[in-house]
Design a protein around this motif. Structure first.
Motif, PDB file in Angstrom:
ATOM      1  N   GLN A 194      42.327  38.630  35.259  1.00 34.68           N
ATOM      2  CA  GLN A 194      41.888  37.973  36.483  1.00 34.68           C
ATOM      3  C   GLN A 194      40.495  37.366  36.328  1.00 34.68           C
ATOM      4  O   GLN A 194      40.224  36.283  36.842  1.00 34.68           O
ATOM      5  CB  GLN A 194      41.922  38.956  37.652  1.00 34.68           C
ATOM      6  CG  GLN A 194      43.339  39.313  38.056  1.00 34.68           C
ATOM      7  CD  GLN A 194      43.399  40.381  39.125  1.00 34.68           C
ATOM      8  OE1 GLN A 194      42.442  41.095  39.366  1.00 34.68           O
ATOM      9  NE2 GLN A 194      44.553  40.498  39.762  1.00 34.68           N
ATOM     10  N   VAL A 252      40.866  34.141  34.327  1.00 33.47           N
ATOM     11  CA  VAL A 252      41.439  33.092  35.171  1.00 33.47           C
ATOM     12  C   VAL A 252      40.412  32.615  36.199  1.00 33.47           C
ATOM     13  O   VAL A 252      40.306  31.416  36.463  1.00 33.47           O
ATOM     14  CB  VAL A 252      42.741  33.577  35.848  1.00 33.47           C
ATOM     15  CG1 VAL A 252      43.208  32.596  36.916  1.00 33.47           C
ATOM     16  CG2 VAL A 252      43.825  33.798  34.809  1.00 33.47           C
ATOM     17  N   ALA A 253      39.639  33.534  36.768  1.00 33.19           N
ATOM     18  CA  ALA A 253      38.626  33.146  37.757  1.00 33.19           C
ATOM     19  C   ALA A 253      37.594  32.214  37.135  1.00 33.19           C
ATOM     20  O   ALA A 253      37.254  31.177  37.717  1.00 33.19           O
ATOM     21  CB  ALA A 253      37.941  34.390  38.322  1.00 33.19           C
ATOM     22  N   LEU A 313      39.192  28.888  36.528  1.00 32.17           N
ATOM     23  CA  LEU A 313      39.420  28.205  37.803  1.00 32.17           C
ATOM     24  C   LEU A 313      38.109  27.629  38.341  1.00 32.17           C
ATOM     25  O   LEU A 313      38.070  26.476  38.780  1.00 32.17           O
ATOM     26  CB  LEU A 313      40.038  29.165  38.810  1.00 32.17           C
ATOM     27  CG  LEU A 313      40.474  28.587  40.149  1.00 32.17           C
ATOM     28  CD1 LEU A 313      41.565  27.546  39.948  1.00 32.17           C
ATOM     29  CD2 LEU A 313      40.969  29.694  41.053  1.00 32.17           C
ATOM     30  N   THR A 317      47.007  37.366  40.495  1.00 35.30           N
ATOM     31  CA  THR A 317      46.167  36.312  39.930  1.00 35.30           C
ATOM     32  C   THR A 317      46.560  34.936  40.451  1.00 35.30           C
ATOM     33  O   THR A 317      45.699  34.188  40.928  1.00 35.30           O
ATOM     34  CB  THR A 317      46.223  36.361  38.388  1.00 35.30           C
ATOM     35  OG1 THR A 317      45.913  37.698  37.963  1.00 35.30           O
ATOM     36  CG2 THR A 317      45.232  35.396  37.779  1.00 35.30           C
ATOM     37  N   ALA A 354      44.447  32.693  43.049  1.00 41.71           N
ATOM     38  CA  ALA A 354      44.056  31.323  42.705  1.00 41.71           C
ATOM     39  C   ALA A 354      44.528  30.341  43.777  1.00 41.71           C
ATOM     40  O   ALA A 354      43.773  29.448  44.188  1.00 41.71           O
ATOM     41  CB  ALA A 354      44.618  30.945  41.337  1.00 41.71           C
ATOM     42  N   LEU A 374      40.283  36.062  45.093  1.00 43.53           N
ATOM     43  CA  LEU A 374      40.736  35.871  43.731  1.00 43.53           C
ATOM     44  C   LEU A 374      41.074  37.190  43.063  1.00 43.53           C
ATOM     45  O   LEU A 374      41.917  37.243  42.187  1.00 43.53           O
ATOM     46  CB  LEU A 374      39.644  35.134  42.934  1.00 43.53           C
ATOM     47  CG  LEU A 374      40.076  34.433  41.672  1.00 43.53           C
ATOM     48  CD1 LEU A 374      41.239  33.499  41.935  1.00 43.53           C
ATOM     49  CD2 LEU A 374      38.923  33.680  41.071  1.00 43.53           C
TER      50      LEU A 374
END
Length: 177
Positions: A65, A68-69, A72, A152, A156, A175
Motif C-alpha cells: 500500500q 502504491v500510495a 499514486l 489498495t 486509490a 488510501l
C-alpha cells in the motif's frame, strides 16, 4: 510549521503509524479481562494462524500500500502548488464523504463477491477467515491479492474520485484503511 517531510511521505506513513498506535492501545486494553470479547485461550485455540504470521501479513500489505500510495501521489502530481491551495471546510467535508462512500462501497461489494465466488473464496478470501478470534492488528490480514483488490485499489479509487490532495489524505487515510 514546516517539518521537512513532504505531504506525500506523511500521507503514506502517517496512516501506518496510526494503525499500529491504535492496535497497541487495544492490545493494552486487552490486558483488562473485563474489556475482552474473547479469552486468551480462545485466541490460542481457535485461530488457525499465529500472531507472528498476522503481523508479517499486515506488514506486507502495508508495504504494498505504501508503494502504491507513493506511485499514486507521484503520478497524479498532487504535490503541485495548485494542490496546496487552502480548501473550504465544505470542500474538505465533501472530499471526506466521497472518499468514505467510495471506499466502503468498493470494499462491501468486493468482499461480498469474494464470499459468493467459490474459487476466490477457497483460494484467496479464506486466508482472511483463518483469524477466527481477531487481534486488533489483524484488520489488514488477508491474501496479498485480496488486499490489493479490496484495500489498495479501493483506497486509490477513493483518493482519486474524491479529489483529495496528499495533505488531506493524511487526515482521512482513505488510501490505507
Amino acid at each position: 510549521m514546516e517539518f521537512g517531510v513532504s505531504d506525500e511521505i506523511l500521507g503514506t506513513i502517517a496512516p501506518i503509524l496510526v494503525y499500529w498506535l491504535y492496535s497497541g492501545i487495544y492490545i493494552l486494553l486487552g490486558y483488562f479481562e473485563n474489556y475482552r470479547l474473547h479469552s486468551k485461550k480462545d485466541e490460542d485455540d481457535k485461530n488457525l494462524v499465529s500472531k507472528v504470521t498476522v503481523v508479517k501479513g499486515v506488514l506486507l500489505q502495508q508495504t504494498v500500500q505504501a508503494i502504491v500510495a507513493i506511485l499514486l501521489f507521484t503520478v497524479t502530481g498532487n504535490d503541485s502548488e495548485a494542490a496546496m491551495v487552502q480548501h473550504s471546510v465544505f470542500v474538505l467535508l465533501r472530499q471526506f464523504f466521497v472518499a468514505m462512500l467510495v471506499l466502503d462501497t468498493w470494499q462491501y461489494f468486493m468482499h461480498r463477491y469474494m464470499h459468493h465466488n467459490k474459487f476466490l473464496y477457497r483460494h484467496i478470501h479464506s486466508q482472511h477467515h483463518r483469524l477466527v478470534v481477531p487481534y486488533s492488528f489483524g484488520a489488514l490480514y488477508n491474501h496479498l491479492l485480496e488486499g490489493l483488490l479490496l484495500d489498495t485499489i479501493g483506497g486509490a479509487l477513493s483518493f482519486l474520485l474524491s479529489g483529495m490532495s496528499p495533505r488531506t489524505s493524511i487526515f482521512s487515510s482513505p488510501l490505507l484503511p
